[in-house]
Design an enzyme around this catalytic site. Structure first.
Site, PDB file in Angstrom:
ATOM      1  N   LYS A   9       0.577  -0.873  -0.246  1.00 54.33           N
ATOM      2  CA  LYS A   9      -0.206   0.049   0.382  1.00 54.33           C
ATOM      3  C   LYS A   9       1.239   0.849   0.058  1.00 54.33           C
ATOM      4  O   LYS A   9       2.327   1.570   0.008  1.00 54.33           O
ATOM      5  CB  LYS A   9      -1.373  -0.928   0.868  1.00 54.33           C
ATOM      6  CG  LYS A   9      -1.777  -0.876   1.467  1.00 54.33           C
ATOM      7  CD  LYS A   9      -2.493  -0.609   2.279  1.00 54.33           C
ATOM      8  CE  LYS A   9      -3.480  -2.255   2.287  1.00 54.33           C
ATOM      9  NZ  LYS A   9      -4.256  -2.387   3.476  1.00 54.33           N
ATOM     10  N   TYR A  49     -11.158  -2.844  -3.656  1.00 54.90           N
ATOM     11  CA  TYR A  49     -12.246  -3.210  -2.010  1.00 54.90           C
ATOM     12  C   TYR A  49     -13.703  -3.224  -2.176  1.00 54.90           C
ATOM     13  O   TYR A  49     -14.461  -3.186  -0.795  1.00 54.90           O
ATOM     14  CB  TYR A  49     -11.854  -2.441  -1.421  1.00 54.90           C
ATOM     15  CG  TYR A  49     -10.807  -2.564  -0.608  1.00 54.90           C
ATOM     16  CD1 TYR A  49     -10.153  -3.541   0.481  1.00 54.90           C
ATOM     17  CD2 TYR A  49      -9.807  -1.905  -1.043  1.00 54.90           C
ATOM     18  CE1 TYR A  49      -8.590  -3.759   0.438  1.00 54.90           C
ATOM     19  CE2 TYR A  49      -8.165  -1.648  -0.087  1.00 54.90           C
ATOM     20  CZ  TYR A  49      -7.931  -3.189  -0.088  1.00 54.90           C
ATOM     21  OH  TYR A  49      -6.489  -3.120   0.949  1.00 54.90           O
TER      22      TYR A  49
HETATM   23  P1  ATP Z   1      -6.005  -6.548   2.709  1.00 58.51           P
HETATM   24  O1  ATP Z   1      -8.086  -6.765   2.599  1.00 58.51           O
HETATM   25  O2  ATP Z   1      -5.873  -4.942   2.900  1.00 58.51           O
HETATM   26  O3  ATP Z   1      -5.180  -7.312   3.033  1.00 58.51           O
HETATM   27  P2  ATP Z   1      -7.075  -7.215   5.135  1.00 58.51           P
HETATM   28  O4  ATP Z   1      -8.316  -8.296   4.649  1.00 58.51           O
HETATM   29  O5  ATP Z   1      -6.113  -8.344   6.990  1.00 58.51           O
HETATM   30  O6  ATP Z   1      -6.651  -6.288   4.310  1.00 58.51           O
HETATM   31  P3  ATP Z   1     -10.163  -6.082   5.564  1.00 58.51           P
HETATM   32  O7  ATP Z   1     -11.382  -6.558   6.621  1.00 58.51           O
HETATM   33  O8  ATP Z   1     -10.341  -6.652   3.961  1.00 58.51           O
HETATM   34  O9  ATP Z   1      -9.039  -6.538   6.055  1.00 58.51           O
HETATM   35  O10 ATP Z   1     -10.095  -4.906   5.765  1.00 58.51           O
HETATM   36  C1  ATP Z   1      -9.426  -3.965   4.426  1.00 58.51           C
HETATM   37  C2  ATP Z   1      -8.298  -2.523   4.887  1.00 58.51           C
HETATM   38  O11 ATP Z   1      -9.295  -2.085   4.987  1.00 58.51           O
HETATM   39  C3  ATP Z   1      -7.838  -2.906   5.967  1.00 58.51           C
HETATM   40  O12 ATP Z   1      -6.721  -3.865   5.666  1.00 58.51           O
HETATM   41  C4  ATP Z   1      -7.537  -2.244   6.608  1.00 58.51           C
HETATM   42  O13 ATP Z   1      -6.864  -1.351   6.009  1.00 58.51           O
HETATM   43  C5  ATP Z   1      -9.057  -1.187   6.315  1.00 58.51           C
HETATM   44  N1  ATP Z   1      -9.487  -1.241   7.408  1.00 58.51           N
HETATM   45  C6  ATP Z   1     -10.061  -2.660   7.970  1.00 58.51           C
HETATM   46  N2  ATP Z   1     -10.960  -1.984   8.836  1.00 58.51           N
HETATM   47  C7  ATP Z   1     -10.825  -0.481   9.362  1.00 58.51           C
HETATM   48  C8  ATP Z   1     -11.214   0.484  10.055  1.00 58.51           C
HETATM   49  N3  ATP Z   1     -12.239  -0.188  11.260  1.00 58.51           N
HETATM   50  N4  ATP Z   1     -10.932   2.150   9.613  1.00 58.51           N
HETATM   51  C9  ATP Z   1     -10.236   1.859   8.950  1.00 58.51           C
HETATM   52  N5  ATP Z   1     -10.071   1.142   8.079  1.00 58.51           N
HETATM   53  C10 ATP Z   1      -9.967  -0.160   7.793  1.00 58.51           C
HETATM   54 MG    MG Z   2      -9.213  -8.253   2.329  1.00 61.36          MG
END
Ligand code: ATP
Ligand code: MG
Length: 137
Positions: A9, A49
């Site tokens: 990122k 996303y």
């Molecule tokens: P990624 O998809 O980026 O690999 P992840 O799979 O670990 O991350 P997800 O649930 O898919 O987690 O969330 C995607 C991204 O959204 C997270 O990596 C983070 O950057 C952001 N995110 C998640 N929860 C929050 C929150 N409460 N506040 C701000 N940003 C968040």
């Molecule tokens: Mg994710």
């Protein structure tokens, strides 16, 4: 062979973590199958996303991803999706174990350095989105 989509990122790029991240996947024994340095626009980030579009942090997440260049990669190897997620560490950096990328390099969930596909199926979709021309043989 299993493949996953990994994206460094904008904060990871700006903080000079590209080499460290690539090194962790290489040393583990995974193979780099595709890599590009790129800027994504808003609609592309929203597509990546899309599953999170109902979340209250969605707009902030999209703004974060488009805030600077990212490194998009495809890594291949046995169980690379799940093991890749373990190398990355928990989403919330305060829950990420030391020794993981997020455990070592992040404190904020909204700036957590790296993305990794969360399933083989989503990995295929993300690779198709980010590498529409396919991968080099
Ligand atoms: P990624 O998809 O980026 O690999 P992840 O799979 O670990 O991350 P997800 O649930 O898919 O987690 O969330 C995607 C991204 O959204 C997270 O990596 C983070 O950057 C952001 N995110 C998640 N929860 C929050 C929150 N409460 N506040 C701000 N940003 C968040
Ligand atoms: Mg994710």
């Amino acid at each position: 062979m299993e493949q996953t989509f990994i994206m460094i990122k904008p904060d990871g790029v700006q903080r000079g973590l590209i080499g460290d991240i690539i090194s962790r996947f290489e040393k583990k024994g995974y193979y780099l199958k595709g890599m590009k340095f790129m800027n994504v626009d808003k609609s592309f980030a929203q597509q990546h996303y899309a599953d999170l579009s109902a979340q209250p942090f969605f707009a902030k997440l999209v703004d974060y991803i488009i805030s600077g260049p990212v490194v998009a990669m495809v890594w291949e190897g046995k169980d690379v999706v799940l093991t890749g997620r373990r190398i990355i560490g928990a989403t919330r950096p305060w829950e990420a174990a030391p020794g993981t990328i997020r455990g070592d390099h992040a404190v904020e969930v909204s700036r957590n350095v790296i993305h990794g596909s969360d399933s083989v199926e989503n990995g295929k979709k993300e690779i198709a989105l980010w590498f529409p021309g396919g991968l080099a043989e």
